[in-house]
Design a protein around this motif. Sequence first.
Motif, PDB file in Angstrom:
ATOM      1  N   ASP A 190       0.821  -1.222   0.000  1.00 17.23           N
ATOM      2  CA  ASP A 190       0.000   0.000   0.000  1.00 17.23           C
ATOM      3  C   ASP A 190       0.849   1.263   0.000  1.00 17.23           C
ATOM      4  O   ASP A 190       0.448   2.283  -0.539  1.00 17.23           O
ATOM      5  CB  ASP A 190      -0.890   0.091   1.245  1.00 17.23           C
ATOM      6  CG  ASP A 190      -1.671  -1.164   1.496  1.00 17.23           C
ATOM      7  OD1 ASP A 190      -1.188  -2.236   1.103  1.00 17.23           O
ATOM      8  OD2 ASP A 190      -2.749  -1.078   2.078  1.00 17.23           O
TER       9      ASP A 190
ATOM     10  N   ILE B  35     -10.378   1.101   8.894  1.00 18.75           N
ATOM     11  CA  ILE B  35     -10.500   0.171   7.770  1.00 18.75           C
ATOM     12  C   ILE B  35      -9.235  -0.652   7.648  1.00 18.75           C
ATOM     13  O   ILE B  35      -9.276  -1.862   7.438  1.00 18.75           O
ATOM     14  CB  ILE B  35     -10.756   0.931   6.457  1.00 18.75           C
ATOM     15  CG1 ILE B  35     -12.080   1.651   6.544  1.00 18.75           C
ATOM     16  CG2 ILE B  35     -10.764  -0.027   5.273  1.00 18.75           C
ATOM     17  CD1 ILE B  35     -12.454   2.370   5.313  1.00 18.75           C
ATOM     18  N   TYR B  36      -8.104   0.015   7.832  1.00 16.20           N
ATOM     19  CA  TYR B  36      -6.842  -0.716   7.713  1.00 16.20           C
ATOM     20  C   TYR B  36      -6.744  -1.781   8.801  1.00 16.20           C
ATOM     21  O   TYR B  36      -6.331  -2.910   8.552  1.00 16.20           O
ATOM     22  CB  TYR B  36      -5.654   0.245   7.794  1.00 16.20           C
ATOM     23  CG  TYR B  36      -4.382  -0.467   7.517  1.00 16.20           C
ATOM     24  CD1 TYR B  36      -3.961  -0.661   6.221  1.00 16.20           C
ATOM     25  CD2 TYR B  36      -3.646  -1.028   8.549  1.00 16.20           C
ATOM     26  CE1 TYR B  36      -2.830  -1.375   5.946  1.00 16.20           C
ATOM     27  CE2 TYR B  36      -2.508  -1.747   8.281  1.00 16.20           C
ATOM     28  CZ  TYR B  36      -2.109  -1.918   6.983  1.00 16.20           C
ATOM     29  OH  TYR B  36      -0.988  -2.632   6.715  1.00 16.20           O
ATOM     30  N   SER B  42      -5.601  -0.153   2.380  1.00 15.88           N
ATOM     31  CA  SER B  42      -5.714   1.303   2.377  1.00 15.88           C
ATOM     32  C   SER B  42      -6.858   1.695   1.460  1.00 15.88           C
ATOM     33  O   SER B  42      -6.827   1.387   0.272  1.00 15.88           O
ATOM     34  CB  SER B  42      -4.417   1.943   1.871  1.00 15.88           C
ATOM     35  OG  SER B  42      -3.331   1.440   2.597  1.00 15.88           O
ATOM     36  N   ASN B  43      -7.828   2.376   2.022  1.00 15.42           N
ATOM     37  CA  ASN B  43      -9.043   2.652   1.271  1.00 15.42           C
ATOM     38  C   ASN B  43      -8.906   3.946   0.478  1.00 15.42           C
ATOM     39  O   ASN B  43      -9.011   5.035   1.032  1.00 15.42           O
ATOM     40  CB  ASN B  43     -10.213   2.743   2.249  1.00 15.42           C
ATOM     41  CG  ASN B  43     -11.509   2.935   1.540  1.00 15.42           C
ATOM     42  OD1 ASN B  43     -11.590   2.776   0.327  1.00 15.42           O
ATOM     43  ND2 ASN B  43     -12.536   3.284   2.279  1.00 15.42           N
ATOM     44  N   HIS B  46     -11.804   6.688   0.483  1.00 15.94           N
ATOM     45  CA  HIS B  46     -12.215   7.388   1.699  1.00 15.94           C
ATOM     46  C   HIS B  46     -12.554   8.859   1.431  1.00 15.94           C
ATOM     47  O   HIS B  46     -13.548   9.374   1.938  1.00 15.94           O
ATOM     48  CB  HIS B  46     -11.120   7.288   2.751  1.00 15.94           C
ATOM     49  CG  HIS B  46     -11.606   7.584   4.127  1.00 15.94           C
ATOM     50  ND1 HIS B  46     -12.399   6.714   4.832  1.00 15.94           N
ATOM     51  CD2 HIS B  46     -11.466   8.673   4.917  1.00 15.94           C
ATOM     52  CE1 HIS B  46     -12.712   7.243   5.990  1.00 15.94           C
ATOM     53  NE2 HIS B  46     -12.156   8.439   6.068  1.00 15.94           N
ATOM     54  N   THR B  49     -15.879   9.024  -0.030  1.00 14.55           N
ATOM     55  CA  THR B  49     -16.919   8.744   0.959  1.00 14.55           C
ATOM     56  C   THR B  49     -17.237  10.015   1.726  1.00 14.55           C
ATOM     57  O   THR B  49     -18.406  10.330   1.973  1.00 14.55           O
ATOM     58  CB  THR B  49     -16.446   7.662   1.946  1.00 14.55           C
ATOM     59  OG1 THR B  49     -15.865   6.593   1.233  1.00 14.55           O
ATOM     60  CG2 THR B  49     -17.587   7.158   2.785  1.00 14.55           C
ATOM     61  N   ASP B  96     -20.012  -2.589   0.275  1.00 12.58           N
ATOM     62  CA  ASP B  96     -19.376  -3.767   0.865  1.00 12.58           C
ATOM     63  C   ASP B  96     -20.056  -5.038   0.361  1.00 12.58           C
ATOM     64  O   ASP B  96     -19.379  -5.981  -0.031  1.00 12.58           O
ATOM     65  CB  ASP B  96     -19.467  -3.703   2.387  1.00 12.58           C
ATOM     66  CG  ASP B  96     -18.732  -4.865   3.022  1.00 12.58           C
ATOM     67  OD1 ASP B  96     -17.502  -4.897   2.901  1.00 12.58           O
ATOM     68  OD2 ASP B  96     -19.386  -5.751   3.599  1.00 12.58           O
ATOM     69  N   TYR B 100     -16.787  -5.412  -1.954  1.00 13.67           N
ATOM     70  CA  TYR B 100     -15.665  -5.879  -1.136  1.00 13.67           C
ATOM     71  C   TYR B 100     -15.849  -7.302  -0.620  1.00 13.67           C
ATOM     72  O   TYR B 100     -14.883  -8.031  -0.466  1.00 13.67           O
ATOM     73  CB  TYR B 100     -15.444  -4.942   0.050  1.00 13.67           C
ATOM     74  CG  TYR B 100     -15.000  -3.558  -0.349  1.00 13.67           C
ATOM     75  CD1 TYR B 100     -13.823  -3.382  -1.062  1.00 13.67           C
ATOM     76  CD2 TYR B 100     -15.738  -2.442  -0.004  1.00 13.67           C
ATOM     77  CE1 TYR B 100     -13.412  -2.113  -1.434  1.00 13.67           C
ATOM     78  CE2 TYR B 100     -15.340  -1.170  -0.368  1.00 13.67           C
ATOM     79  CZ  TYR B 100     -14.180  -1.009  -1.084  1.00 13.67           C
ATOM     80  OH  TYR B 100     -13.769   0.235  -1.446  1.00 13.67           O
ATOM     81  N   SER B 117     -10.707  -0.442  -4.456  1.00 14.20           N
ATOM     82  CA  SER B 117     -11.175   0.762  -3.776  1.00 14.20           C
ATOM     83  C   SER B 117     -10.967   1.989  -4.650  1.00 14.20           C
ATOM     84  O   SER B 117     -11.734   2.947  -4.583  1.00 14.20           O
ATOM     85  CB  SER B 117     -10.482   0.922  -2.428  1.00 14.20           C
ATOM     86  OG  SER B 117      -9.170   1.390  -2.595  1.00 14.20           O
ATOM     87  N   TRP B 220     -17.750  -0.516   8.965  1.00 15.74           N
ATOM     88  CA  TRP B 220     -18.213   0.377   7.900  1.00 15.74           C
ATOM     89  C   TRP B 220     -19.138   1.445   8.465  1.00 15.74           C
ATOM     90  O   TRP B 220     -19.091   2.608   8.049  1.00 15.74           O
ATOM     91  CB  TRP B 220     -18.938  -0.407   6.806  1.00 15.74           C
ATOM     92  CG  TRP B 220     -18.038  -1.143   5.865  1.00 15.74           C
ATOM     93  CD1 TRP B 220     -18.026  -2.478   5.621  1.00 15.74           C
ATOM     94  CD2 TRP B 220     -17.010  -0.599   5.020  1.00 15.74           C
ATOM     95  NE1 TRP B 220     -17.060  -2.807   4.700  1.00 15.74           N
ATOM     96  CE2 TRP B 220     -16.428  -1.674   4.319  1.00 15.74           C
ATOM     97  CE3 TRP B 220     -16.519   0.683   4.803  1.00 15.74           C
ATOM     98  CZ2 TRP B 220     -15.390  -1.508   3.401  1.00 15.74           C
ATOM     99  CZ3 TRP B 220     -15.491   0.860   3.894  1.00 15.74           C
ATOM    100  CH2 TRP B 220     -14.944  -0.219   3.211  1.00 15.74           C
TER     101      TRP B 220
END
Lengths: 434, 336
Positions: A190, B35-36, B42-43, B46, B49, B96, B100, B117, B220
């Motif tokens: 990442d 989330i991580y 890693s989103n 985000h 969102t 999700d 996901y 993502s 979430w």
Amino acid sequence: MNSALRNTLLFGIIGVLIAYTGVAQSWNTALLILNMGLISAIMALGVNLQWGFAGLFNVGIMGFVALGGLATVLVSMPPTTEAWAAGGGGILAGLLMGAMTIAATVLVIKRMPASTLRNAIVLAILIGGFVLYRAIFDPAVEAVEAVNPAGTGYLGGLGLPVILAWPVGGLLAAGAAWIIGKTALGLRSDYLAIATLGIAEIIIAILKNEDWLSRGVKNVVGLPRPTAFEIDLQNDPSFVDRAAGLGMDPVLASTLYVKLAYAGLFTAVLVILLILAQRALNSPWGRMMRAIRDNETAAEAMGKDVTARHLQVFILGSAVCGIAGAMMTTLDGQLTPGTYQPLRFTFLIWVMVIVGGSGSNLGAVLGGFLIWFLWVQVEPMGLYLMELITSGMAEGSALKAHLIESAAHIRLLTMGVVLLLVLRFSPRGLIPEK
Amino acid sequence: MDLLNAVIALSNYVIIPAMAYGSQLALGALGVTLIYGILRFSNFAHGDTMAFGAMVTVLVTWGLQSLGVSLGPLPTALLALPFGIMGAMALLLVTDRMVYRFYREQKAKPVILVIVSLGVAFIMNGLVRFIIGPDDQKFSDGERFIISARTFKKMTGLEEGLAIKTTQGITVITAVIVVALLFWFLNRTRTGKSMRAYSDNEDLALLSGINPERVVMITWLLVAALATTAGVLYGLDKSFKPFTYFQLLLPIFASAIVGGLGNPLGAIAGGFVIAFSEVTVTYAWKKVAGYALPDGWAPDGLIQLLSTDYKLAVSFIILLVVLLFKPTGLFKGKSV
């Protein structure tokens, strides 16, 4: 159906799509799509090196492409002699000062044992170096930018043939990739993604704000070309005669001629890079890369230096993106830092690689052409669709106006959906890796 | 030399804006780090969102304003915030379920989830632009200042004014409340404890009968609440523009990594580290130096280390330094 036949068929479909555009819309549009398709295919090849060969996730393609664009300006524009006289030396001295500060810092960190004294020295070097750098650099920048700001106001380039800018663009991108790779590779996957996201934004910020380098948002226009200019062709009696012999209007003939010349150059670059990438894929080096991608621990146990190989392939892939970026700026004939957007130059390339087939060079090329074609043609289709949906609504209603106005944003949605669908239902892409 | 005025000028231009910005970053980084910790990727969606939650809030705020509902001196957006959070919750649960969960069941590599993502981010971004358009939107109302520069000068008779915007006050207060609630939830409730257990050691948590799907769902929901709050506070403080939220990703990731990915306390500390560095490095210190230094010593230049156009570079450089020297972050985060 065997794979060779299938691949020929897929590329045949692309050819038919472009030819159909030529017949139905215009040959200029078709050639424009072809040229940008060639460039997109090269970018996709570069990303496929990183992702398909080695499993590295690069979210900063835009930055490497923009560095290629910068190389075009630095190599091909004529130098602004007045600006060089006013502050060229100062700028070079300032940059040298900055580089020396960083080199000294690295040297101290490497050579001295960790201690409070070392930290104090490092801090002193950094602060002192920064103050000196600003003291030399700032007045020189002001002097350069004051030189005819409406026309130049920057140092200009070296005045060399523009073709030379393509390899130089690759070198610039490779340099940036080295810095990022050195810090972020070897850590979690990442982190590379996040670091590349950052470098891309910063490269764009530099291009937009450092007027002495790239004229910033004032743009550099009128870049030299590797081909003839349309207007010269139209004034050339022998060209007009030949066009007439073919039964064509000289204006149309000249625009087509120039675009075809570009297409020839780009095809040559694409073919060279594709052959190199294919040979790399099938060489022991390529097999080692794939072994590392599929199981890092096992490859490491076999004595492969995973981080060093990753760094190597990351730099190579970024360099290919830099070359493509330089070619694109050459085709546009101008550098416009304001137009670089992550959606267009990072995300779209990713969709090309995934749809084409990650790990397969031919797939990347196919994806480049196909997605570029869709990208160009989806917008009118979206507008048409929206007009169809809203046709039943009352004329002048706010909702109708909003929907039609928003049709442009449908492309964004479509590309996101395409990426997710392919990843989910056909993760190997159109031309799967063997 | 006039130290009092120097302190006031410093608070007005550096400390107060950095506190507000730091709170917004901290809330954003908390979402990323949660989330991580639970889902282990890693989103990249985000930022978008945040944009989506903020967009729902903006739309509801406009609705309330047209109905004549208001909170008096406070912005109406605070009333609309719960609706925004519910909108973001619905969106995240649907994502999700549709996206996901498949990869979770496949036990896909984290890097695949990162790519996914990114795709989700662009879909969300497209949705937001489609619904509200790409332009700037204003939705703050109510009193503009808690204390304005002019009243402060009148009250104290000092040369320098100290202005505190309502949005800045609300940002800090809301952030404190949200963080307190979150930590109470994570440390005191049964569900919160099961989340931490799952984050620390997945296999052990599964063995002791924790339902992973429930943990993921709660995560979430928490992330939706955190992201929407952060997005709305940022929008109130500056202005709402869909594109800026994608650019917030870099400082937010930097905050989470500086603090140590997966560590909530670290995310908060990281948010303030990034915010304070960004503001101090890009602030022109001429005024403060003019007051703080003895007479005649005041410098001619602006004493601005970097122009504000490069504020992104600040978080990037901090990120690189942390990756080079302490990849687990200031507070111990998850494995490298």
